[in-house]
Design an enzyme around this catalytic site. Structure first.
Site, PDB file in Angstrom:
ATOM      1  N   ARG A  35     -36.690  17.662   8.239  1.00  0.00           N
ATOM      2  CA  ARG A  35     -35.903  16.915   9.228  1.00  0.00           C
ATOM      3  C   ARG A  35     -34.467  17.386   9.374  1.00  0.00           C
ATOM      4  NH1 ARG A  35     -39.650  13.973   6.820  1.00  0.00           N
ATOM      5  NH2 ARG A  35     -40.965  12.691   8.170  1.00  0.00           N
ATOM      6  N   HIS A  95     -39.761  19.418  11.841  1.00  0.00           N
ATOM      7  CA  HIS A  95     -40.631  20.595  11.885  1.00  0.00           C
ATOM      8  C   HIS A  95     -40.457  21.453  13.140  1.00  0.00           C
ATOM      9  CE1 HIS A  95     -42.267  19.207   8.234  1.00  0.00           C
ATOM     10  NE2 HIS A  95     -43.298  18.522   8.660  1.00  0.00           N
ATOM     11  N   HIS A  99     -47.606  24.293   5.929  1.00  0.00           N
ATOM     12  CA  HIS A  99     -47.903  22.876   5.739  1.00  0.00           C
ATOM     13  C   HIS A  99     -49.369  22.638   5.348  1.00  0.00           C
ATOM     14  CE1 HIS A  99     -47.316  18.627   6.160  1.00  0.00           C
ATOM     15  NE2 HIS A  99     -46.170  18.742   6.786  1.00  0.00           N
ATOM     16  N   ASP A 156     -42.856  11.578  -0.354  1.00  0.00           N
ATOM     17  CA  ASP A 156     -42.545  12.361   0.845  1.00  0.00           C
ATOM     18  C   ASP A 156     -41.088  12.783   0.691  1.00  0.00           C
ATOM     19  OD1 ASP A 156     -42.480  13.562   3.294  1.00  0.00           O
ATOM     20  OD2 ASP A 156     -43.018  11.782   4.460  1.00  0.00           O
ATOM     21  N   GLU A 207     -44.751  21.921   0.186  1.00  0.00           N
ATOM     22  CA  GLU A 207     -44.114  22.747   1.212  1.00  0.00           C
ATOM     23  C   GLU A 207     -42.819  23.317   0.637  1.00  0.00           C
ATOM     24  OE1 GLU A 207     -43.656  20.058   4.742  1.00  0.00           O
ATOM     25  OE2 GLU A 207     -44.880  18.778   3.506  1.00  0.00           O
TER      26      GLU A 207
HETATM   27  C1  GLA Z   1     -43.820  16.438   6.298  1.00  0.00           C
HETATM   28  C2  GLA Z   1     -42.982  15.234   6.384  1.00  0.00           C
HETATM   29  C3  GLA Z   1     -43.822  14.013   6.468  1.00  0.00           C
HETATM   30  C4  GLA Z   1     -44.773  14.123   7.621  1.00  0.00           C
HETATM   31  C5  GLA Z   1     -45.554  15.392   7.531  1.00  0.00           C
HETATM   32  C6  GLA Z   1     -46.371  15.634   8.752  1.00  0.00           C
HETATM   33  O1  GLA Z   1     -44.367  16.604   5.075  1.00  0.00           O
HETATM   34  O2  GLA Z   1     -42.071  15.152   5.331  1.00  0.00           O
HETATM   35  O3  GLA Z   1     -43.018  12.882   6.610  1.00  0.00           O
HETATM   36  O4  GLA Z   1     -44.046  14.080   8.809  1.00  0.00           O
HETATM   37  O5  GLA Z   1     -44.720  16.481   7.365  1.00  0.00           O
HETATM   38  O6  GLA Z   1     -47.197  14.593   9.077  1.00  0.00           O
END
Ligand code: GLA
Length: 380
Positions: free
Chosen positions: A109, A134, A207, A280, A345
């Site tokens: 982000r 992304h 991803h 996350d 990731e």
């Molecule tokens: C990343 C983000 C998550 C989500 C995924 C895609 O990992 O951090 O919050 O948006 O991508 O679904």
């Protein structure tokens, strides 16, 4: 001109696989090429399957450079497909968005979809609440990449893309090259390279969602994870890092020694678990060097499969599929339900363009962006 010279040089080792020969099945040693599907706009999608002598197969499509299938042996030598993917490429624009894809220009982000370079403010598409995620509305995951093949005992694919000045709001013509190499030792190496003609920001990643029991075979909470990361980046409600680097000790974010992903994933008394809906978040490696280093290890007890991650990057977004909701139906007909896959990731920190204390993600003309990540499979 520079790009043409680079391409000609590259053709000496990589065989060009132009659209003209994609309807026929072409086999370079260790690489099988086939038509994968057709997009809503009529574009044809081609798949390239890399295979090594041990029998591991990694299938990658030109749409998003997406890994759609990846087989790995279990402790009894039985191969299963351990990555989430779908058979109709159109679904990658819907519920399967980002599954297995290359992410760019900026993985993760950027707050409010804005950043400045040398006093000029750039505005990006806001595709995640108030933020840009992304790479924006049509990131690298949504583009058809050029593909060149190189067969052999360690087959590889070179994917390339020109992201034009202003693409999704980012400055500079960015030439991107990603090389996937399947090694004899059951590892897949991903090499990312890019150059620009104007200062810009970049944070490329892949991803892939993994489930070492096999895609669609339940959730990933029983997988055991270890990460060489004593700190993580706490986030706000929009999952933007607050700027703090927090010690994992005494929190559900401590994976310094291996334990089950599910052990503390629902400890919503921890505000960060609550905000992430589970994991996350971005973990920061103890070894801050840009050398290729071992950073994470996953073990799935039922199959005995292990996956090790090596990277030159300083951090990793560990995401536990908290947004998976069964809407994406996998290639063998199984629904991808809540937490049916996890992602590691590798990347620079989220929102780096707006956080000057974070390692820089600025790329200048004359420089070459180069990062490498390796995912290696084994059994225990
Ligand atoms: C990343 C983000 C998550 C989500 C995924 C895609 O990992 O951090 O919050 O948006 O991508 O679904």
């Amino acid at each position: 001109m520079k790009r043409i010279i680079v391409l000609i040089a590259a053709m000496a080792v990589f065989a060009c696989s132009g659209k003209s020969n994609q309807s026929t099945n072409m086999t370079d040693k260790g690489i099988t090429v086939k038509h994968y599907g057709t997009l809503a706009n009529g574009d044809s999608v081609t798949s390239y399957t890399l295979k090594n002598a041990k029998g591991m197969e990694v299938e990658i499509i030109d749409l998003g450079g997406t890994i759609v299938r990846w087989t790995a042996p279990d402790k009894n030598g039985k191969f299963d497909d351990i990555t989430l993917g779908v058979s109709d490429p159109k679904v990658y624009f819907g519920p399967a968005r980002y599954l297995g894809a290359l992410i760019g220009r900026f993985g993760n982000r950027i707050a409010k979809g804005k950043f400045s370079i040398d006093g000029t403010e750039y505005t990006l598409a806001k595709n995640n609440g108030p933020n840009s995620l992304h790479g924006g509305r049509s990131g690298f995951n949504a583009k058809i990449w050029n593909v060149e093949t190189k067969g052999g005992s360690e087959p590889s694919l070179k994917l390339s893309l020109l992201s034009k000045d202003g693409d999704e709001g980012y400055p500079g013509n960015l030439n991107v090259e990603v090389i996937y190499t399947l090694s004899k030792d059951n590892s897949l190496k991903i090499d990312y390279k890019a150059t620009t003609d104007k200062k810009t920001v970049i944070n490329l990643t892949n991803h892939a969602y993994f489930n070492l029991k096999g895609e669609g075979n339940g959730d990933i909470l029983d997988h055991e994870l270890q990460m060489a990361a004593g700190k993580f980046l706490p986030v706000d409600a929009g999952l933007i890092p607050t700027g703090e680097l927090k010690d994992v000790k005494g929190t559900p974010f401590d994976f310094l020694t291996s334990h089950k992903i599910g052990d503390k994933i629902n400890e919503t008394s921890d505000n960060q678990i609550k905000l992430g809906g589970g994991y996350d978040h971005c973990w920061v490696f103890d070894d801050a060097s840009d050398k290729l280093k071992a950073v994470a290890k996953v073990y799935e007890p039922a199959s005995g499969r292990t996956m090790e991650v090596f990277t030159t990057e300083p951090a990793v977004q560990f995401y536990t599929g908290n947004f998976l909701d069964g809407k994406a139906v996998g290639k063998t007909g199984k629904k991808y339900e809540y937490r049916y896959g996890f992602c590691l990731e590798t990347q620079h920190f989220p929102d780096s363009p707006n956080q000057s204390a974070f390692p820089t993600t600025l790329l200048k003309p004359g420089e070459t962006y180069h990062t490498t990540t390796v995912y290696k499979f084994g059994v225990k």
